[in-house]
Design a protein around this motif. Structure first.
Motif, PDB file in Angstrom:
ATOM      1  N   GLY A 241      13.625   1.545  -3.980  1.00 56.45           N
ATOM      2  CA  GLY A 241      12.280   1.089  -4.341  1.00 56.45           C
ATOM      3  C   GLY A 241      12.048  -0.370  -4.003  1.00 56.45           C
ATOM      4  N   THR A 242      12.993  -0.940  -3.233  1.00 50.82           N
ATOM      5  CA  THR A 242      12.947  -2.365  -2.915  1.00 50.82           C
ATOM      6  C   THR A 242      11.789  -2.718  -1.983  1.00 50.82           C
ATOM      7  OG1 THR A 242      15.316  -2.640  -3.260  1.00 50.82           O
ATOM      8  CG2 THR A 242      14.266  -4.208  -1.787  1.00 50.82           C
ATOM      9  N   LEU A 243      11.546  -1.863  -0.980  1.00 49.96           N
ATOM     10  CA  LEU A 243      10.477  -2.178  -0.025  1.00 49.96           C
ATOM     11  C   LEU A 243       9.123  -2.231  -0.736  1.00 49.96           C
ATOM     12  CD1 LEU A 243      11.540  -0.116   3.140  1.00 49.96           C
ATOM     13  CD2 LEU A 243      12.087  -2.476   2.530  1.00 49.96           C
ATOM     14  N   GLN A 244       8.887  -1.250  -1.593  1.00 51.78           N
ATOM     15  CA  GLN A 244       7.627  -1.227  -2.350  1.00 51.78           C
ATOM     16  C   GLN A 244       7.526  -2.465  -3.236  1.00 51.78           C
ATOM     17  OE1 GLN A 244       9.934   1.049  -1.782  1.00 51.78           O
ATOM     18  NE2 GLN A 244       9.364   3.080  -2.559  1.00 51.78           N
ATOM     19  N   GLU A 245       8.642  -2.855  -3.844  1.00 57.54           N
ATOM     20  CA  GLU A 245       8.648  -4.010  -4.743  1.00 57.54           C
ATOM     21  C   GLU A 245       8.333  -5.302  -3.971  1.00 57.54           C
ATOM     22  OE1 GLU A 245       8.359  -5.409  -8.225  1.00 57.54           O
ATOM     23  OE2 GLU A 245       8.878  -3.295  -7.938  1.00 57.54           O
ATOM     24  N   ALA A 246       8.847  -5.385  -2.764  1.00 56.04           N
ATOM     25  CA  ALA A 246       8.587  -6.567  -1.934  1.00 56.04           C
ATOM     26  C   ALA A 246       7.103  -6.641  -1.565  1.00 56.04           C
ATOM     27  CB  ALA A 246       9.453  -6.533  -0.675  1.00 56.04           C
ATOM     28  N   VAL A 247       6.544  -5.504  -1.171  1.00 63.14           N
ATOM     29  CA  VAL A 247       5.112  -5.457  -0.841  1.00 63.14           C
ATOM     30  C   VAL A 247       4.293  -5.920  -2.035  1.00 63.14           C
ATOM     31  CG1 VAL A 247       3.180  -3.904  -0.318  1.00 63.14           C
ATOM     32  CG2 VAL A 247       5.369  -3.638   0.891  1.00 63.14           C
ATOM     33  N   SER A 248       4.702  -5.467  -3.214  1.00 66.50           N
ATOM     34  CA  SER A 248       3.971  -5.830  -4.422  1.00 66.50           C
ATOM     35  C   SER A 248       4.131  -7.322  -4.754  1.00 66.50           C
ATOM     36  CB  SER A 248       4.463  -4.916  -5.562  1.00 66.50           C
ATOM     37  OG  SER A 248       4.400  -5.560  -6.784  1.00 66.50           O
ATOM     38  N   ALA A 249       5.319  -7.868  -4.527  1.00 65.60           N
ATOM     39  CA  ALA A 249       5.535  -9.306  -4.780  1.00 65.60           C
ATOM     40  C   ALA A 249       4.668 -10.155  -3.842  1.00 65.60           C
ATOM     41  CB  ALA A 249       7.011  -9.655  -4.606  1.00 65.60           C
ATOM     42  N   VAL A 250       4.570  -9.729  -2.575  1.00 70.57           N
ATOM     43  CA  VAL A 250       3.723 -10.452  -1.620  1.00 70.57           C
ATOM     44  C   VAL A 250       2.286 -10.497  -2.142  1.00 70.57           C
ATOM     45  CG1 VAL A 250       2.711 -10.377   0.704  1.00 70.57           C
ATOM     46  CG2 VAL A 250       5.156  -9.929   0.394  1.00 70.57           C
ATOM     47  N   LYS A 251       1.806  -9.329  -2.579  1.00 67.36           N
ATOM     48  CA  LYS A 251       0.422  -9.258  -3.088  1.00 67.36           C
ATOM     49  C   LYS A 251       0.234 -10.152  -4.301  1.00 67.36           C
ATOM     50  CE  LYS A 251      -1.170  -4.776  -1.459  1.00 67.36           C
ATOM     51  NZ  LYS A 251      -0.999  -3.351  -1.763  1.00 67.36           N
ATOM     52  N   GLN A 252       1.232 -10.145  -5.189  1.00 69.13           N
ATOM     53  CA  GLN A 252       1.115 -10.969  -6.401  1.00 69.13           C
ATOM     54  C   GLN A 252       0.996 -12.462  -6.057  1.00 69.13           C
ATOM     55  OE1 GLN A 252       4.182 -10.180  -9.374  1.00 69.13           O
ATOM     56  NE2 GLN A 252       3.853  -7.989  -9.095  1.00 69.13           N
ATOM     57  N   TYR A 253       1.822 -12.912  -5.130  1.00 70.90           N
ATOM     58  CA  TYR A 253       1.763 -14.335  -4.769  1.00 70.90           C
ATOM     59  C   TYR A 253       0.450 -14.678  -4.060  1.00 70.90           C
ATOM     60  CZ  TYR A 253       6.445 -15.585  -6.330  1.00 70.90           C
ATOM     61  OH  TYR A 253       7.538 -15.869  -7.115  1.00 70.90           O
ATOM     62  N   LEU A 254      -0.058 -13.731  -3.265  1.00 69.41           N
ATOM     63  CA  LEU A 254      -1.340 -13.994  -2.586  1.00 69.41           C
ATOM     64  C   LEU A 254      -2.472 -14.067  -3.611  1.00 69.41           C
ATOM     65  CD1 LEU A 254      -0.961 -11.821   0.649  1.00 69.41           C
ATOM     66  CD2 LEU A 254      -0.942 -14.317   0.479  1.00 69.41           C
ATOM     67  N   THR A 255      -2.395 -13.239  -4.652  1.00 64.08           N
ATOM     68  CA  THR A 255      -3.396 -13.285  -5.727  1.00 64.08           C
ATOM     69  C   THR A 255      -3.317 -14.622  -6.465  1.00 64.08           C
ATOM     70  OG1 THR A 255      -3.178 -10.896  -5.990  1.00 64.08           O
ATOM     71  CG2 THR A 255      -4.229 -12.096  -7.798  1.00 64.08           C
ATOM     72  N   LEU A 256      -2.071 -15.043  -6.713  1.00 57.62           N
ATOM     73  CA  LEU A 256      -1.854 -16.340  -7.365  1.00 57.62           C
ATOM     74  C   LEU A 256      -2.489 -17.460  -6.528  1.00 57.62           C
ATOM     75  CD1 LEU A 256      -0.173 -16.583  -9.961  1.00 57.62           C
ATOM     76  CD2 LEU A 256       1.738 -17.418  -8.592  1.00 57.62           C
TER      77      LEU A 256
END
Lengths: 327, 327
Positions: free
Chosen positions: B282-297
């Motif tokens: 589930g690491t790839l999905q988690e990375a995609v989600s982390a990218v989105k979170q930082y872009l939202t920040l």
């Protein structure tokens, strides 16, 4: 009234103490350990001492100039760490070089860190002239890189002229010493004439220093030298000696020099043979004479500023000290 | 009214032109040829573009900020040239790296020269804030060195925590982007609140950018990537993916990951196997989600300054652009 030696020793201790404070961090260990190792390696601290003596000569605030003095010593050590990688030198000041003790990557990064710390200290110098000295510092860094590039380019050439050699050491060695004297004069609120005079003083001192370094490579006691005896000859560096010898050799001597340049590796016996050749051609005597000429130039550059109450005694003592150095 | 893409393209051209002028010298060839080669290697010019967009967002003078923009691009390329030596990478942006095309010494010195040229441009920025941005620039350079040291230290460790990883990329990647946004805001005479907001914007963008880089190493089309596919995996780099996977793997998956870490060299088939493991955990999905979170920040950080007439449209467009990048 302290003697010149006491003053030097005092300045040196102060500089070492301030360098210690300038590298306060412990981690990442792989960055700060080799940086501390490098900065604790001793050395004459000639460059920061020169900067402080220039400040003092023009009655400036020596303590306020300390961050700038630390900066030039950090910058000098950056060049040593990176040059040692390029020259593949195993020892420096009697100890293993950084890339030898760790590896090339560690040394590469430690050098980069030293540049960064140098700028950090430089920019924290409290003076109305901080921006001006930072620009000078940067132009000197560019010259250092160019000088090192020329030095390396010359290794594969046998037709380097004396003018090319002098231009190279002006950039690689003399520029940093002229920077120190110049920065000291600027920080002491010197006049433009005083700044220019001290710049010439530092540059001439630097030229003398490098030619003397070339000489010491084959004349000094290896134990005092702290690096391999004849290291320049082994690497076929275009030193004052080799450049002079190539241009003043007779046909037989020239053939022997070219033979040495075109074969490798260089054995111990060959180092001694090349030294004998240098002696025979008159190169060693010529180098000694060039050192003296540059030291005289340095001394003369102080004449105009002596008339306007600059205290140049210590700067003259420094010339004596450089002239007499054994390693 | 130009579109965002037209604006980017215009800025990029201006930056490339100014970089050309910043490297006016031709000799020593062994110094300036690899420097020119590096700077003509293309690339997104994301960092200087970000700096100019930050200036523009606060209605500053974009042309006056150009030397600072050139400086950050030179500094970024210095890190690439030196990192490529340490990582022993053979290609960059689809071309041979400097140490591969010439040798390690040439690349080492070219990197040093790039730092010097970066400071030369930076210090020539005409602004009352030049000293302030130079201090920030230097503190970022120290962080870059520390981040690179941590990245290398992590290569031989299998217990790197997510916090340690995030601290490392904050220094190695995000800091330079936050510096760009911060410098732009300062040069535009921004308020301290605006400067702080843009700093957070740049840092968040940088965090997203690096995690995305980690992802692209094994998800991008190698032709577009311009470097070796799976290069991070081959070097056992502690990327977001590997750190996450090691902490979320079940016993069997963990054993497979540790096996990979403890054996070398890594074959092509193993790269694909590790990618499958990342997917399974589930690491790839988690990375995609982390990218989105930082872009939202990053986007959210712009909210407070929008209320006081900052033009943040382009900075938001830039987030979209980064989110959609393929290499």
């Amino acid at each position: 009234m302290p003697t010149f030696e006491e003053k030097l020793s005092d300045y040196k201790h102060q500089i070492v103490e301030h360098i210690g404070k300038a590298i306060g961090k412990e981690t990442p260990v792989s960055l700060y350990e080799p940086i501390k190792y490098t900065m604790q390696g001793g050395g004459k601290r000639l460059r920061p001492v020169l900067l402080l003596l220039a400040v003092e000569a023009l009655n400036g605030d020596v303590q306020a100039a300390m961050p700038a003095a630390v900066a030039v010593e950090l910058l000098h050590n950056f060049t040593l760490v990176h040059d040692d990688i390029m020259d593949n030198d195993a020892t420096r000041r009697g100890r293993a070089t950084v890339h030898e003790k760790w590896d090339t990557s560690v040394a590469l990064l430690a050098g980069d860190g030293l540049v960064a710390l140098a700028y950090q200290n430089l920019l924290n110098t409290r003076s109305p002239h901080t921006l001006r000295i930072s620009k000078l510092f940067t132009s000197a860094l560019i010259d250092l890189c160019e000088g090192q590039a020329l030095d390396r380019e010359f290794e594969t050439r046998s037709d380097v002229s004396m003018d090319e050699y002098l231009d190279m050491i002006r950039k690689k060695t003399a520029r940093l010493l002229s920077l120190c004297a110049q920065m000291g004069a600027i920080l002491a609120d010197g006049t433009e004439d005083q700044i220019q005079a001290l710049k010439v003083y530092g540059e001439s001192l630097g030229m003398a220093f490098q030619i003397q370094d070339d000489l010491l490579d084959i004349t000094a006691d290896p134990k005092k030298l702290g690096k391999d005896f004849g290291s320049d000859i082994r690497q076929k560096k275009k030193t004052f000696l080799l450049v002079h010898a190539l241009h003043h050799a007779n046909a037989r001597q020239k053939q022997q020099l070219l033979n040495y340049l075109n074969h490798e590796p260089v054995q111990d016996a060959e180092v001694l043979h090349i030294r004998d050749l240098f002696n025979e051609i008159g190169t060693l005597q010529e180098a000694v004479s060039a050192v003296k000429q540059y030291l005289t130039l340095a001394e003369d550059s102080l004449n105009p500023i002596e008339k306007v109450h600059a205290k140049t005694d210590c700067l003259k003592d420094l010339l004596q000290l450089v002239q007499g150095r054994q390693a």
